[in-house]
Write an enzyme that holds these catalytic residues in place. Structure first.
Site, mmCIF file in Angstrom:
data_model
loop_
_atom_site.group_PDB
_atom_site.id
_atom_site.type_symbol
_atom_site.label_atom_id
_atom_site.label_comp_id
_atom_site.label_asym_id
_atom_site.label_seq_id
_atom_site.Cartn_x
_atom_site.Cartn_y
_atom_site.Cartn_z
ATOM 1 N N CYS A 141 -4.444 -4.081 4.757
ATOM 2 C CA CYS A 141 -5.352 -3.397 5.680
ATOM 3 C C CYS A 141 -6.545 -2.815 4.934
ATOM 4 C CB CYS A 141 -4.612 -2.298 6.434
ATOM 5 S SG CYS A 141 -5.683 -1.416 7.598
ATOM 6 N N CYS A 144 -7.741 0.574 6.172
ATOM 7 C CA CYS A 144 -6.897 1.704 5.748
ATOM 8 C C CYS A 144 -7.120 2.033 4.277
ATOM 9 C CB CYS A 144 -5.415 1.376 5.911
ATOM 10 S SG CYS A 144 -4.983 0.521 7.411
ATOM 11 N N ASP A 145 -7.183 1.024 3.435
ATOM 12 C CA ASP A 145 -7.081 1.258 1.993
ATOM 13 C C ASP A 145 -8.341 0.946 1.197
ATOM 14 O OD1 ASP A 145 -4.444 2.017 2.393
ATOM 15 O OD2 ASP A 145 -3.700 -0.033 2.195
#
Ligand code: NDP
Length: 318
Positions: A141, A144-145
């Protein structure tokens, strides 16, 4: 399974942000929700480390902690959270509009309304080095990261819309993005391909696959292989993003609910209604596009509100 089935007012299948948010709303509306957690209580977020993009956590929070918070919030209003897996459903035959669900192959429940929040599972390549470094620089992701790799060199695998979108997202944050596409063309839409090819710090490599992810505890690099020539090359990177698709967790619903060609549940318009009255779907199980904890939570709230309206309607009809 000789016991009489248990009657449940609101059954929630799945315990990610969608399931627990549905539970918070359902419990507060006195819909007496029972959550069956599934095999991975807390869902996909329990496999991530830091969550920096969920509103309300100014310092960020680690995924498992956030899921404990969501569970506690759902339980504060009386949600009954149970460890267990829905293993079969029969939405076709019950009189009175009840929905039959089998739990762990050995218990039957009859639910007045069902909220399906079983999520989706990111696909991985399956290389041992990739699996070992999940959480140590390998992620599925970028949204997200990606931020953890600000100004660093990263790589992304995949040639679909997700990979194209995530590559351009990463290119905004990172120094350089190497994009590995296994064929000689991308599957992504022309518009998305154009975005990739017109971004100067994306190095797009066709016919290229990963031979090995390098690094012991954290990702240090990649050994790539050209699948036409067999030629191998190593590059230094700190983050590797796998964007080769997701699989919605809908196997038990095949033949029971309408789904698209990829197995995502189909919901009606802006609602969470499936084609079965009284059965609602929220979170990644019905969303292949956004797939964020906060969007999943939003649709969980919608599902509880839709369930409440549905129950109010059938109670009025009785
Ligand atoms: P897709 O299934 O569309 O694409 C997966 C990509 O990963 C393909 O390029 C595929 O290669 C590649 N791949 C699969 N397995 C491997 C492997 N083992 N090694 C290397 N590469 C591999 O998945 P997406 O997640 O990209 O998209 C899913 C759906 O969501 C699509 O319908 C897409 O259009 C949609 N979507 C729409 C968005 C938007 O509109 N903004 C954003 C994101 C997704 P190959 O082509 O060789 O099979």
């Amino acid at each position: 399974m000789s016991e009489a089935p248990e009657n449940i007012k609101t059954l929630i299948i799945g315990s990610g942000p969608a399931g627990y948010t549905a539970a918070i709303y359902a419990a507060r509306a006195d819909l007496k929700p029972v959550v069956y957690t599934g095999l991975e209580p807390g869902g996909q977020l329990t496999t991530t480390t830091e969550v920096d993009n969920f509103p309300g956590y100014p310092e960020g929070v680690d995924g498992p902690t956030m899921m404990v918070h969501l569970q506690q919030q759902a339980e504060r209003f009386g949600t009954d959270v149970r460890i267990g897996m829905a293993t079969a459903v029969d939405f076709s035959k019950e009189p009175g509009g009840m929905h039959r669900v089998t739990i762990d192959d050995n218990k039957e429940v009859l639910a007045e309304t069902v909220i399906i929040s079983t999520g989706a599972t990111a696909k991985y390549l399956g290389l041992p080095s990739e699996q070992r470094l999940r959480g140590g620089g390998v992620s599925a992701c970028a949204v997200c990261d990606g931020f953890f790799y600000k100004d660093q060199d990263v790589a992304i695998v995949g040639g679909g819309d997700t990979a194209a979108e995530e590559a351009t997202y990463l290119a905004n944050i990172c120094n350089k993005v190497t994009m590995l596409v296994r064929k000689d063309k991308m599957r992504a839409s022309k518009a998305m391909q154009h975005r990739v090819t017109s971004t100067p710090n994306i190095d797009l490599l066709y016919n290229t696959e990963i031979d090995e992810v390098l690094g012991d505890m954290v990702v240090k690099g990649l050994r790539m292989v050209n699948n036409q020539t067999g030629e191998k090359e190593e590059i230094a990177i700190t983050g590797l993003f796998i964007a080769i698709g997701h699989k919605p967790n809908t196997d038990i619903f095949i033949g029971q609910i309408e789904m698209d060609d990829s197995g995502y549940l189909i919901t009606e318009g802006k609602s969470t209604k499936t084609n079965i009255p009284g059965v609602f779907a929220s979170g990644d199980v019905q969303d292949k596009e956004y797939r964020q904890a906060v969007t999943a939570a939003g649709t969980g709230c919608m599902a509880a509100l839709d369930a409440e309206r549905y129950l109010a309607t059938i109670e009025t009809l009785v």
